[in-house]
Write a protein that holds these residues in place. Structure first.
Motif, PDB file in Angstrom:
ATOM      1  N   ILE A  65       0.839  -1.207   0.000  1.00  0.00           N
ATOM      2  CA  ILE A  65       0.000   0.000   0.000  1.00  0.00           C
ATOM      3  C   ILE A  65       0.871   1.253   0.000  1.00  0.00           C
ATOM      4  N   GLN A  66       1.919   1.245   0.794  1.00  0.00           N
ATOM      5  CA  GLN A  66       2.815   2.403   0.846  1.00  0.00           C
ATOM      6  C   GLN A  66       3.538   2.592  -0.481  1.00  0.00           C
ATOM      7  N   ARG A  67       3.899   1.489  -1.132  1.00  0.00           N
ATOM      8  CA  ARG A  67       4.583   1.596  -2.417  1.00  0.00           C
ATOM      9  C   ARG A  67       3.668   2.221  -3.464  1.00  0.00           C
ATOM     10  N   VAL A  68       2.405   1.806  -3.485  1.00  0.00           N
ATOM     11  CA  VAL A  68       1.456   2.365  -4.449  1.00  0.00           C
ATOM     12  C   VAL A  68       1.226   3.847  -4.159  1.00  0.00           C
ATOM     13  N   LYS A  69       1.121   4.201  -2.903  1.00  0.00           N
ATOM     14  CA  LYS A  69       0.961   5.614  -2.544  1.00  0.00           C
ATOM     15  C   LYS A  69       2.129   6.434  -3.053  1.00  0.00           C
ATOM     16  N   ALA A  70       3.333   5.890  -2.929  1.00  0.00           N
ATOM     17  CA  ALA A  70       4.527   6.610  -3.372  1.00  0.00           C
ATOM     18  C   ALA A  70       4.536   6.819  -4.882  1.00  0.00           C
ATOM     19  N   LEU A  71       3.996   5.859  -5.617  1.00  0.00           N
ATOM     20  CA  LEU A  71       3.941   5.971  -7.078  1.00  0.00           C
ATOM     21  C   LEU A  71       2.867   6.952  -7.543  1.00  0.00           C
ATOM     22  N   ALA A  72       1.820   7.142  -6.726  1.00  0.00           N
ATOM     23  CA  ALA A  72       0.711   8.054  -7.048  1.00  0.00           C
ATOM     24  C   ALA A  72       0.199   7.836  -8.472  1.00  0.00           C
ATOM     25  N   PRO A  73      -0.288   6.624  -8.787  1.00  0.00           N
ATOM     26  CA  PRO A  73      -0.740   6.346 -10.151  1.00  0.00           C
ATOM     27  C   PRO A  73      -2.038   7.081 -10.477  1.00  0.00           C
ATOM     28  N   ASP A  74      -2.247   7.324 -11.763  1.00  0.00           N
ATOM     29  CA  ASP A  74      -3.517   7.899 -12.203  1.00  0.00           C
ATOM     30  C   ASP A  74      -4.649   6.888 -12.081  1.00  0.00           C
ATOM     31  N   VAL A  75      -4.357   5.641 -12.379  1.00  0.00           N
ATOM     32  CA  VAL A  75      -5.387   4.606 -12.373  1.00  0.00           C
ATOM     33  C   VAL A  75      -4.733   3.266 -12.069  1.00  0.00           C
ATOM     34  N   MET A  76      -5.482   2.370 -11.466  1.00  0.00           N
ATOM     35  CA  MET A  76      -5.053   0.975 -11.325  1.00  0.00           C
ATOM     36  C   MET A  76      -5.996   0.109 -12.134  1.00  0.00           C
ATOM     37  N   VAL A  77      -5.459  -0.980 -12.670  1.00  0.00           N
ATOM     38  CA  VAL A  77      -6.237  -1.959 -13.418  1.00  0.00           C
ATOM     39  C   VAL A  77      -6.066  -3.307 -12.741  1.00  0.00           C
ATOM     40  N   ALA A  78      -7.166  -4.022 -12.548  1.00  0.00           N
ATOM     41  CA  ALA A  78      -7.115  -5.357 -11.942  1.00  0.00           C
ATOM     42  C   ALA A  78      -7.847  -6.343 -12.830  1.00  0.00           C
ATOM     43  N   ASN A  79      -7.261  -7.538 -12.961  1.00  0.00           N
ATOM     44  CA  ASN A  79      -7.945  -8.626 -13.662  1.00  0.00           C
ATOM     45  C   ASN A  79      -7.468  -9.944 -13.068  1.00  0.00           C
ATOM     46  N   ASN A  80      -8.409 -10.664 -12.483  1.00  0.00           N
ATOM     47  CA  ASN A  80      -8.139 -11.960 -11.869  1.00  0.00           C
ATOM     48  C   ASN A  80      -7.175 -11.852 -10.699  1.00  0.00           C
ATOM     49  N   TRP A  81      -7.297 -10.781  -9.933  1.00  0.00           N
ATOM     50  CA  TRP A  81      -6.625 -10.725  -8.637  1.00  0.00           C
ATOM     51  C   TRP A  81      -7.487 -11.528  -7.670  1.00  0.00           C
ATOM     52  N   ARG A  82      -6.896 -12.473  -6.944  1.00  0.00           N
ATOM     53  CA  ARG A  82      -7.662 -13.525  -6.284  1.00  0.00           C
ATOM     54  C   ARG A  82      -8.075 -13.225  -4.844  1.00  0.00           C
ATOM     55  N   THR A  83      -7.644 -12.090  -4.294  1.00  0.00           N
ATOM     56  CA  THR A  83      -8.052 -11.735  -2.927  1.00  0.00           C
ATOM     57  C   THR A  83      -8.570 -10.295  -2.922  1.00  0.00           C
ATOM     58  N   ARG A  84      -9.253  -9.955  -1.869  1.00  0.00           N
ATOM     59  CA  ARG A  84      -9.878  -8.629  -1.794  1.00  0.00           C
ATOM     60  C   ARG A  84      -8.824  -7.529  -1.732  1.00  0.00           C
ATOM     61  N   LEU A  85      -9.045  -6.455  -2.477  1.00  0.00           N
ATOM     62  CA  LEU A  85      -8.212  -5.260  -2.378  1.00  0.00           C
ATOM     63  C   LEU A  85      -8.889  -4.293  -1.410  1.00  0.00           C
ATOM     64  N   PRO A  86      -8.205  -3.855  -0.360  1.00  0.00           N
ATOM     65  CA  PRO A  86      -8.838  -2.970   0.620  1.00  0.00           C
ATOM     66  C   PRO A  86      -9.093  -1.581   0.046  1.00  0.00           C
ATOM     67  N   GLU A  87     -10.050  -0.891   0.626  1.00  0.00           N
ATOM     68  CA  GLU A  87     -10.422   0.435   0.141  1.00  0.00           C
ATOM     69  C   GLU A  87      -9.251   1.403   0.199  1.00  0.00           C
ATOM     70  N   GLU A  88      -8.403   1.268   1.229  1.00  0.00           N
ATOM     71  CA  GLU A  88      -7.272   2.189   1.334  1.00  0.00           C
ATOM     72  C   GLU A  88      -6.276   2.005   0.193  1.00  0.00           C
ATOM     73  N   LEU A  89      -6.389   0.877  -0.528  1.00  0.00           N
ATOM     74  CA  LEU A  89      -5.537   0.647  -1.691  1.00  0.00           C
ATOM     75  C   LEU A  89      -6.229   1.049  -2.991  1.00  0.00           C
ATOM     76  N   PHE A  90      -7.459   0.580  -3.202  1.00  0.00           N
ATOM     77  CA  PHE A  90      -8.069   0.824  -4.518  1.00  0.00           C
ATOM     78  C   PHE A  90      -8.524   2.269  -4.705  1.00  0.00           C
ATOM     79  N   THR A  91      -8.537   3.066  -3.623  1.00  0.00           N
ATOM     80  CA  THR A  91      -8.899   4.480  -3.759  1.00  0.00           C
ATOM     81  C   THR A  91      -7.682   5.388  -3.931  1.00  0.00           C
ATOM     82  N   ILE A  92      -6.482   4.832  -3.946  1.00  0.00           N
ATOM     83  CA  ILE A  92      -5.286   5.660  -4.105  1.00  0.00           C
ATOM     84  C   ILE A  92      -5.247   6.378  -5.459  1.00  0.00           C
ATOM     85  N   PRO A  93      -5.485   5.710  -6.572  1.00  0.00           N
ATOM     86  CA  PRO A  93      -5.378   6.389  -7.873  1.00  0.00           C
ATOM     87  C   PRO A  93      -6.428   7.488  -8.011  1.00  0.00           C
TER      88      PRO A  93
END
Length: 310
Positions: A65-93
């Motif tokens: 989560i900290q690594r993604v925050k540091a990258l500050a992406p415009d958007v994330m794309v997910a396909n066939n990720w097998r576990t839940r992504l927490p809100e604090e992660l998927f709302t970063i972009p």
């Protein structure tokens, strides 16, 4: 990008061919789970071969989560990720997280949606791009494409058809987000169907099902999926090819009965005792040594029963 198996691999391929920069790829370690060891094109290998930073995880960690925050992406794309992504992660972009799911949501939320769609008798499957929210596969829809399920469709042919949709669906959804033209459509969650992960038990044939349902079940579990199977006199038989009989057959479900059109008729259906139901004609069966057999040659003649246990 978060992804796994061939679905994630195709998604990463599409992103690499696009004008977008992929700054991080997150994928799962290789698995020996039967449904994760097939359709197993490696997301990790592709990402590393392109020099993209790659992170392996079974589920998101605080470090990720900290690594993604540091990258500050415009958007994330997910396909066939097998576990839940927490809100604090998927709302970063800043534009949110786009998830690709191989069904026509809100139908067939969850796992193995293409296989379950064919088993269930649905008329179509497809691919949906939606914005991720706190629940599984319930976010607002951006793009959706359908694939017809025909009387000859197999689980394999439908998976291949939906994989072929990934690039165009992904490109359209990303364009909508980038250019501000997206008109997210909320899902009608009252129409949602939610299917569980498949396991070995889910491939056992129930001979009380109508013959047409069993025939579709066999097509859904085509190679390389774990095939539909049953037991005959203690030996497991995988059912490779079958069709619905022309004639009506009566008796007890699972009875190995008689030849029709070169195959062996098995009595099927909960009301088979009334004699008003077609049977299922087995054409090709496979023994546990991996050898395929003409069903008539394997059985030789009628007699005995197919069962759910040895």
């Amino acid at each position: 990008m978060f992804g796994y198996q061939t679905w994630g691999h195709r998604t990463l391929q599409a992103l690499l061919k696009s004008r977008h920069e992929v700054c991080l790829v997150v994928t799962h370690p290789a698995s020996d789970h039967v449904y994760e060891s097939i359709w197993a094109d490696s997301v990790e290998d592709l990402a590393r071969s392109e020099g993209i930073e790659t992170y392996l995880a079974k589920r998101p960690t605080d470090d990720l989560i900290q690594r993604v925050k540091a990258l500050a992406p415009d958007v994330m794309v997910a396909n066939n990720w097998r576990t839940r992504l927490p809100e604090e992660l998927f709302t970063i972009p800043r534009l949110g997280t786009l998830n690709l799911h191989d069904s026509l949501l809100p139908q067939f939320t969850g796992f193995s949606p293409v296989v379950w769609a064919l088993i269930s008798g649905a008329s179509h499957t497809g691919l949906t791009a939606h914005l991720m929210d706190a629940e599984l596969d319930t976010g607002d829809i951006l793009v959706q494409r359908a694939v017809e399920i025909t009387p000859t469709s197999t689980g394999t042919s439908l998976v291949l058809a939906t994989l072929d949709l990934i690039a165009e669906v992904l490109e359209e959804a990303l364009d909508q987000l980038e250019f501000g033209t997206a008109k997210p459509v909320p899902q009608d969650l009252s129409a949602r169907t939610f299917f569980h992960k498949r396991s070995d038990r889910d491939s056992v044939v129930d001979w009380t099902w109508p013959a047409a349902d069993i025939e579709r079940f066999i097509r859904a579990l085509s190679d390389p999926f774990p095939n539909a199977y049953t037991y005959f006199r203690g030996e497991r038989l995988r059912l490779i090819k079958a069709h619905v009989s022309r004639c009506m057959y009566g008796g007890t479900p699972g009875r190995v009965f008689i030849e029709e059109d070169g195959g062996m008729v098995i009595v099927a259906g909960a009301d088979a005792y009334r004699g008003r139901s077609p049977g299922i004609v087995l054409d090709v069966v496979r023994t546990d040594d991996g050898v395929d057999h003409d069903a008539m040659a394997y059985f030789g003649h009628g007699g005995g029963y197919l069962t759910s246990r040895p």
